[in-house]
Write an enzyme that holds these catalytic residues in place. Structure first.
Site, PDB file in Angstrom:
ATOM      1  N   HIS A   9      -1.036  -4.110  -6.049  1.00 29.42           N
ATOM      2  CA  HIS A   9      -0.707  -3.987  -4.624  1.00 29.42           C
ATOM      3  C   HIS A   9      -1.888  -4.393  -3.752  1.00 29.42           C
ATOM      4  O   HIS A   9      -3.045  -4.388  -4.174  1.00 29.42           O
ATOM      5  CB  HIS A   9      -0.286  -2.544  -4.283  1.00 29.42           C
ATOM      6  N   CYS A  10      -1.572  -4.775  -2.533  1.00 30.16           N
ATOM      7  CA  CYS A  10      -2.582  -4.946  -1.481  1.00 30.16           C
ATOM      8  C   CYS A  10      -2.076  -4.132  -0.293  1.00 30.16           C
ATOM      9  O   CYS A  10      -1.383  -3.129  -0.496  1.00 30.16           O
ATOM     10  CB  CYS A  10      -2.799  -6.425  -1.151  1.00 30.16           C
ATOM     11  N   ASN A  11      -2.401  -4.537   0.924  1.00 31.66           N
ATOM     12  CA  ASN A  11      -1.952  -3.749   2.073  1.00 31.66           C
ATOM     13  C   ASN A  11      -0.450  -3.922   2.298  1.00 31.66           C
ATOM     14  O   ASN A  11       0.318  -2.960   2.241  1.00 31.66           O
ATOM     15  CB  ASN A  11      -2.732  -4.159   3.333  1.00 31.66           C
TER      16      ASN A  11
ATOM     17  N   LEU B 283       0.830  -1.213   0.000  1.00 30.06           N
ATOM     18  CA  LEU B 283       0.000   0.000   0.000  1.00 30.06           C
ATOM     19  C   LEU B 283       0.861   1.259   0.000  1.00 30.06           C
ATOM     20  O   LEU B 283       0.531   2.248  -0.661  1.00 30.06           O
ATOM     21  CB  LEU B 283      -0.908  -0.017   1.230  1.00 30.06           C
TER      22      LEU B 283
END
Length: 230
Positions: free
Chosen positions: A120-122, A44
């Site tokens: 992307h993720c976290n 993130l």
């Protein structure tokens, strides 16, 4: 992005191994890494910096998040980049295979247009890497282990959870079956010349005049009449 099926076995092995001179450090997990040309994977934190995204020449972003993270993991610069947002539970029961085709189409279309995609993720540890591993596997026609190693050799910190890893394994047989079907499309049924001629002959016979049948009774009556007249 067209699949790199023309690469030799040695080139594929070299690609999987990745840049050997890179020394991974803890701080690098907060950055993004280029997995394939114009395909980036990260956390993130990278997606929150407009300056960083522009320096990386990013044009498209796949934002993958758990629904409870929507307040923080979200498209932040829609006026600058084209986004795809996927709400995905970060649990072993979540079905990734069902969601993957749309993400793959988005990435393919972006790169085909000359763009650069950040996925992307976290944390960039489990969710987004799982999608990228499946993409790499299908794009390069790799076994799941090779695709996983290719991504890990560029972003060392990835660790898909057990459920995601099982689905990555399952997806190998799914995409290979899809490729096999694509190589041998179903051909429309055609009528052979011999069969057409036979059918036309039957039609002609059906349309020919019916011949009158003469019964034995009719023959007997005719003979009687002739005898009486003689």
């Amino acid at each position: 992005m067209a699949a790199m099926t023309q690469l030799t076995e040695a080139q594929i092995r070299e690609l999987i191994q990745g840049p050997g001179e890179v020394e991974w450090s803890y701080e690098m997990r907060r950055q993004c890494q280029e997995i394939l040309p114009n395909l980036l994977l990260g956390p993130l934190q990278v997606s929150k910096s407009l300056e960083t995204l522009k320096s990386l020449k990013v044009t498209h972003i796949v934002c993958i998040r758990d629904a409870k993270e929507a307040f923080s993991v979200r498209p932040r610069f829609p006026e600058h980049f084209q986004y795809m947002t996927l709400d995905v539970q970060d649990s072993e029961e979540q079905n990734l295979i069902r969601l993957f085709p749309n993400a793959k189409n988005f990435i393919d279309a972006a790169i085909l247009q000359g763009g650069r995609v950040l996925v992307h993720c976290n944390g960039g540890i489990s969710l987004s890497p799982s999608f990228v591993v499946m993409y790499v596997m299908q794009h390069l026609n790799l076994a799941w282990e090779d695709a996983l190693h290719l991504v890990q050799n560029r972003r060392y910190c990835i660790s898909p959870n057990g459920g995601f890893l099982t689905q990555i394994k399952e997806y190998e047989s799914i995409y290979k079956a899809h490729n096999a079907v694509a190589q041998f499309p179903v051909q429309p049924r055609t009528t052979t010349r011999r069969k057409r001629e036979a059918e036309e002959g039957e039609d002609e016979r059906d349309e020919s005049p019916k011949r009158m049948l003469v019964t034995d009774d009719d023959d007997g009556d005719d003979d009687g009449d002739d005898a009486m007249e003689s």
